[in-house]
Scaffold this motif. Sequence first.
Motif, short mmCIF file in Angstrom:
data_model
loop_
_atom_site.label_atom_id
_atom_site.label_comp_id
_atom_site.label_asym_id
_atom_site.label_seq_id
_atom_site.Cartn_x
_atom_site.Cartn_y
_atom_site.Cartn_z
N GLU A 155 43.57 44.71 35.74
CA GLU A 155 44.78 44.19 35.11
C GLU A 155 45.33 43.00 35.89
OE1 GLU A 155 47.82 47.01 34.31
OE2 GLU A 155 46.51 48.36 33.19
N ARG A 156 45.31 43.11 37.20
CA ARG A 156 45.79 41.99 38.03
C ARG A 156 44.86 40.79 37.91
NH1 ARG A 156 46.66 41.44 44.56
NH2 ARG A 156 47.22 39.26 44.47
N VAL A 157 43.55 41.03 37.82
CA VAL A 157 42.61 39.93 37.62
C VAL A 157 42.94 39.19 36.32
CG1 VAL A 157 40.20 39.35 37.15
CG2 VAL A 157 40.75 40.98 38.96
N ASP A 158 43.18 39.95 35.26
CA ASP A 158 43.50 39.32 33.97
C ASP A 158 44.77 38.48 34.07
OD1 ASP A 158 41.28 40.48 32.81
OD2 ASP A 158 42.37 42.19 31.98
N ARG A 159 45.78 38.99 34.76
CA ARG A 159 47.03 38.24 34.90
C ARG A 159 46.79 36.95 35.68
NH1 ARG A 159 49.18 43.41 36.12
NH2 ARG A 159 49.40 42.85 38.33
N ALA A 160 45.94 37.05 36.73
CA ALA A 160 45.66 35.87 37.55
C ALA A 160 44.91 34.82 36.75
CB ALA A 160 44.86 36.28 38.78
N LEU A 161 43.92 35.25 35.98
CA LEU A 161 43.11 34.30 35.23
C LEU A 161 43.90 33.62 34.12
CD1 LEU A 161 39.70 36.21 35.03
CD2 LEU A 161 40.29 34.27 36.49
N GLN A 162 44.94 34.29 33.65
CA GLN A 162 45.78 33.68 32.61
C GLN A 162 46.49 32.43 33.12
OE1 GLN A 162 48.37 36.69 31.05
NE2 GLN A 162 46.69 37.88 30.16
N THR A 163 46.67 32.36 34.44
CA THR A 163 47.30 31.16 35.02
C THR A 163 46.31 30.03 35.18
OG1 THR A 163 46.89 31.78 37.33
CG2 THR A 163 48.87 32.67 36.29
N TRP A 164 45.02 30.34 35.05
CA TRP A 164 43.96 29.33 35.15
C TRP A 164 43.44 29.02 33.76
CZ3 TRP A 164 40.68 31.67 39.73
CH2 TRP A 164 41.29 31.31 40.94
N ARG A 165 44.07 28.14 33.08
CA ARG A 165 43.64 27.82 31.71
C ARG A 165 42.60 26.70 31.76
NH1 ARG A 165 46.87 30.57 28.38
NH2 ARG A 165 48.94 31.19 29.14
N GLY A 166 41.63 26.79 30.87
CA GLY A 166 40.59 25.77 30.85
C GLY A 166 39.47 26.08 31.82
N GLN A 167 38.51 25.20 31.90
CA GLN A 167 37.33 25.39 32.74
C GLN A 167 37.39 24.45 33.95
OE1 GLN A 167 35.05 27.84 31.90
NE2 GLN A 167 36.62 28.30 30.36
N GLY A 168 36.30 24.37 34.65
CA GLY A 168 36.21 23.47 35.79
C GLY A 168 36.41 24.20 37.11
N ILE A 169 36.54 23.42 38.17
CA ILE A 169 36.71 23.96 39.51
C ILE A 169 38.16 24.40 39.71
CG2 ILE A 169 36.54 23.49 41.98
CD1 ILE A 169 33.86 23.58 40.55
N ARG A 170 38.33 25.59 40.21
CA ARG A 170 39.67 26.11 40.49
C ARG A 170 39.77 26.43 41.99
NH1 ARG A 170 43.08 24.73 36.43
NH2 ARG A 170 41.84 24.72 34.52
N GLU A 171 40.96 26.23 42.53
CA GLU A 171 41.16 26.43 43.97
C GLU A 171 41.92 27.73 44.23
OE1 GLU A 171 43.00 23.03 45.69
OE2 GLU A 171 41.37 21.67 45.10
N LEU A 172 41.57 28.32 45.36
CA LEU A 172 42.18 29.58 45.78
C LEU A 172 42.46 29.50 47.27
CD1 LEU A 172 42.78 32.67 45.12
CD2 LEU A 172 40.46 33.09 45.90
N ASN A 173 43.71 29.77 47.66
CA ASN A 173 44.06 29.84 49.08
C ASN A 173 43.96 31.28 49.56
OD1 ASN A 173 44.57 27.13 49.16
ND2 ASN A 173 46.78 27.29 49.33
N VAL A 174 43.37 31.46 50.74
CA VAL A 174 43.35 32.76 51.39
C VAL A 174 44.10 32.62 52.70
CG1 VAL A 174 41.94 34.62 52.32
CG2 VAL A 174 41.11 33.31 50.36
N VAL A 175 45.19 33.39 52.85
CA VAL A 175 46.02 33.33 54.04
C VAL A 175 45.69 34.54 54.92
CG1 VAL A 175 48.38 33.18 54.92
CG2 VAL A 175 47.84 32.25 52.65
N PHE A 176 45.16 34.28 56.11
CA PHE A 176 44.81 35.32 57.05
C PHE A 176 46.02 35.58 57.95
CE2 PHE A 176 40.91 32.96 56.00
CZ PHE A 176 40.19 33.99 55.39
#
Length: 328
Positions: free
Chosen positions: A179-200
Motif C-alpha cells: 500500500e505504501r509502495v502504491d502511494r509512493a508511486l502515485q507521486t511519480w507520474r510518467g516514465q523516465g529516470i526518477r531520483e530517490l534520496n536515502v538518508v543514513f
Amino acid sequence: MTDFPLTLTRLRFECVAETPLRLGGVRAGNNLRGALVDVMRRATCPYSVPAVAGVSSVPDPEHVAICPVCWLVAANEKPGVERRGYVLTPPLYLPETLAPGQRFTFHLTLVGEAQRYLPYFVLAVPEMGSIGVGSKRGRFRLRRIVSETLNGIEEEVLAEGETVIHPPRYSITHADVMERVDRALQTWRGQGIRELNVVFLTPLRLVWNDHLVKTPDFAIFFARMLERLDELAIQFSGSERRPYEERIHLQDLALQVRMIENDTHWIEVASGSSRTGRPTWISGLIGTARYGAPIEVWRELLPWLIWGEMVQVGKDTVKGNGVFRLVI
C-alpha cells in the motif's frame, strides 16, 4: 515473492529524563540495548547470573525453549548466520545530555514469532529507567508505549500511569508495505529516470568480501538488505528461501541504480562490552545519498527498501545501527 510472510510489531517508547541523562549521541542505541539486556537477564534468566542464582551456567533445553533472554543472545552462537528477532531504533537528533524533564523516544521492532516476547520488553523498559542508562547512569521514566503501523494506525499498548498491557491488534504485513509502495508511486507520474534520496541516520556498517564498505554503493546496500530480510523471514516467520531466479533478478535491477550524489561520510564509533570488557567498533556511514533509476526498476525495489527501513541494515542493528529513511 508476492506473499512475503514477515510480520512486525513496531513499538514507540515515550520517555522523560528524571536526572541528567547521557545517552551518548550515536552510541545511544548501544547504551539502551545494553541496559535492556542487563535488566532482562537479571529479571528473567537465572543462567545469566549463575553465581547469584546458584544454578549451573549451562541451561537445559526446556529452559532455552521458553526463555526470552536465551533467545536474545542465541545469535552469539553462530555469528552472521543467526539473526536476532528484534531491532532497536535509538532516539535521533538529540543532544549528548538530556536535562531533567526533557522528553525522548526510541523504538523496538519485534519480528515474526519474536512478537510473543512483547510483555518482557514492555516490563523491562521501566526498570531500565529506574536503574539508569549511559556513562553516568542517568534515570528516566517511561510515559507510555504506542504501537505504530505503516498506514497511520496507532494503538496504546501501555497508557501513562497504568500497569495493564494492551497487546496491539495490528501488525505490519507485506500488504501494508505494498500500500505504501502504491502511494509512493502515485507521486511519480510518467516514465523516465526518477531520483530517490536515502538518508543514513545512524552508522551504516556493511561488509562485502570481508572488507568494510565505506561508500554507499547501492547494489551492495540492497544485497545486504535483501539477505537480512530473507534470513529474518526464514528464522522468525517460517518462510521458504526466496527462489534463486528472483534473487538474481532483484540484484540485476539494483545494478541499474546509479548514484547521482554522495553526501555521506564515515564516522568512527566504539562501544564497550560488559561481557568481554573490551571495546567493539560500531563505526559506519552517515549522511545522504541520491540515486536514480527508471521507474520500472524502483517499482520492484521499493517494497524491499520499505521493509529495510523498518528492520534496518548492516552490522549491529540491535545496537541502533543501520537506521535509514527514504525520501521520495
